[in-house]
Design a protein around this motif. Structure first.
Motif, mmCIF file in Angstrom:
data_model
loop_
_atom_site.group_PDB
_atom_site.id
_atom_site.type_symbol
_atom_site.label_atom_id
_atom_site.label_comp_id
_atom_site.label_asym_id
_atom_site.label_seq_id
_atom_site.Cartn_x
_atom_site.Cartn_y
_atom_site.Cartn_z
ATOM 1 N N ASP A 51 32.662 43.174 39.926
ATOM 2 C CA ASP A 51 32.782 44.100 38.794
ATOM 3 C C ASP A 51 33.984 43.727 37.930
ATOM 4 N N ILE A 52 35.072 43.367 38.565
ATOM 5 C CA ILE A 52 36.274 42.964 37.824
ATOM 6 C C ILE A 52 35.965 41.742 36.962
ATOM 7 N N GLU A 53 35.224 40.782 37.515
ATOM 8 C CA GLU A 53 34.826 39.606 36.733
ATOM 9 C C GLU A 53 33.972 40.012 35.544
ATOM 10 N N HIS A 54 33.035 40.955 35.749
ATOM 11 C CA HIS A 54 32.193 41.426 34.635
ATOM 12 C C HIS A 54 33.035 42.128 33.578
ATOM 13 N N LEU A 55 34.023 42.915 34.006
ATOM 14 C CA LEU A 55 34.886 43.621 33.054
ATOM 15 C C LEU A 55 35.780 42.652 32.285
ATOM 16 N N GLU A 56 36.238 41.602 32.942
ATOM 17 C CA GLU A 56 37.041 40.593 32.252
ATOM 18 C C GLU A 56 36.183 39.828 31.236
ATOM 19 N N ALA A 57 34.932 39.538 31.589
ATOM 20 C CA ALA A 57 34.012 38.875 30.656
ATOM 21 C C ALA A 57 33.681 39.814 29.491
ATOM 22 N N PHE A 58 33.557 41.089 29.777
ATOM 23 C CA PHE A 58 33.326 42.129 28.767
ATOM 24 C C PHE A 58 34.469 42.098 27.743
ATOM 25 N N ALA A 59 35.705 42.091 28.231
ATOM 26 C CA ALA A 59 36.880 42.049 27.358
ATOM 27 C C ALA A 59 36.885 40.780 26.506
ATOM 28 N N GLU A 73 27.872 43.489 26.109
ATOM 29 C CA GLU A 73 26.904 44.297 26.837
ATOM 30 C C GLU A 73 27.651 45.326 27.673
ATOM 31 N N THR A 74 27.051 46.487 27.844
ATOM 32 C CA THR A 74 27.684 47.533 28.645
ATOM 33 C C THR A 74 27.851 47.056 30.086
ATOM 34 N N VAL A 75 28.876 47.588 30.727
ATOM 35 C CA VAL A 75 29.136 47.281 32.141
ATOM 36 C C VAL A 75 29.128 48.594 32.910
ATOM 37 N N LYS A 76 28.261 48.658 33.921
ATOM 38 C CA LYS A 76 28.196 49.832 34.789
ATOM 39 C C LYS A 76 28.635 49.424 36.187
ATOM 40 N N VAL A 77 29.566 50.189 36.716
ATOM 41 C CA VAL A 77 30.157 49.904 38.026
ATOM 42 C C VAL A 77 29.699 50.981 39.004
ATOM 43 N N ASP A 78 29.228 50.556 40.161
ATOM 44 C CA ASP A 78 28.853 51.513 41.201
ATOM 45 C C ASP A 78 30.122 51.950 41.927
ATOM 46 N N LEU A 79 30.539 53.188 41.640
ATOM 47 C CA LEU A 79 31.741 53.792 42.220
ATOM 48 C C LEU A 79 32.996 53.003 41.850
ATOM 49 N N GLU A 80 33.650 52.357 42.799
ATOM 50 C CA GLU A 80 34.893 51.622 42.519
ATOM 51 C C GLU A 80 34.602 50.183 42.116
ATOM 52 N N ALA A 81 35.469 49.627 41.273
ATOM 53 C CA ALA A 81 35.323 48.235 40.844
ATOM 54 C C ALA A 81 35.638 47.289 41.994
ATOM 55 N N GLU A 82 34.649 46.478 42.343
ATOM 56 C CA GLU A 82 34.818 45.427 43.350
ATOM 57 C C GLU A 82 35.106 44.117 42.618
ATOM 58 N N GLU A 83 35.264 43.037 43.367
ATOM 59 C CA GLU A 83 35.623 41.739 42.777
ATOM 60 C C GLU A 83 34.646 41.287 41.690
ATOM 61 N N VAL A 116 40.306 46.486 32.059
ATOM 62 C CA VAL A 116 39.944 46.008 30.721
ATOM 63 C C VAL A 116 41.200 45.841 29.865
ATOM 64 N N SER A 117 42.122 46.782 29.952
ATOM 65 C CA SER A 117 43.366 46.695 29.195
ATOM 66 C C SER A 117 44.138 45.431 29.547
ATOM 67 N N GLU A 118 44.284 45.168 30.840
ATOM 68 C CA GLU A 118 45.006 43.971 31.271
ATOM 69 C C GLU A 118 44.312 42.701 30.790
ATOM 70 N N ALA A 119 42.978 42.684 30.873
ATOM 71 C CA ALA A 119 42.225 41.508 30.411
ATOM 72 C C ALA A 119 42.435 41.295 28.912
ATOM 73 N N LEU A 120 42.427 42.375 28.145
ATOM 74 C CA LEU A 120 42.649 42.267 26.694
ATOM 75 C C LEU A 120 44.065 41.797 26.388
#
Length: 149
Positions: free
Chosen positions: A131-139, A119-129, A22-26
């Protein structure tokens, strides 16, 4: 330039990685970002930024991480009107209360008067590809909401 504070709780390193994503995306969206482990942060730190983010894990059967309890209680008492917030975090879908701490922090931010920016983002264990897209969209959503605030 907009500013953001990311506070994370991580036992296995998954949420530290989520905070980094998230930091990198921001930063790629020209946001000045400060990242802290939750035990090294105070809820009042959010008063000095435009965007407030918590990345947390859920412990056991839906409990907040022990190191996050004081921060959580202080957050509920903060006045964060005019701030944009987002919550994300990892969990394990094996448990019935998958990601409950993410929902709890979402409620705490609402109580503080902050405006939900994504919207909140919940990741199952480790961030997969994906999940990374969702986190970048979140940012991206947080930055857009802050720009219109």
């Amino acid at each position: 330039m907009a500013s953001a504070k990311i506070v994370y709780a991580s036992m296995t390193g998954n949420n530290e990685e989520i905070a980094d994503i998230v930091s990198e995306a921001l930063e790629n969206l020209d946001v000045d970002v400060d990242v802290s482990e939750i035990s090294q942060a105070d809820a009042e730190d959010f008063e000095d930024v435009d965007i407030c983010i918590v990345a947390t894990y859920t412990y056991g059967d839906g409990e907040l991480p022990d190191e996050a309890v004081d921060f959580f209680e202080d957050l509920e008492e903060e006045d964060l009107a005019n701030k944009i917030y987002g919550v994300c975090g990892s969990g394990d879908t094996f448990y019935d209360d998958f990601g409950k701490s993410v929902d709890d922090f979402d409620a705490a931010f609402q109580k503080s008067g902050a405006t939900k920016g994504a919207e909140t983002v919940k990741v199952d264990l480790e961030a997969e590809e994906d999940d990374i897209e969702h986190l970048e969209a979140f940012a991206k959503s947080l930055v857009e909401k802050a720009a219109n605030n």
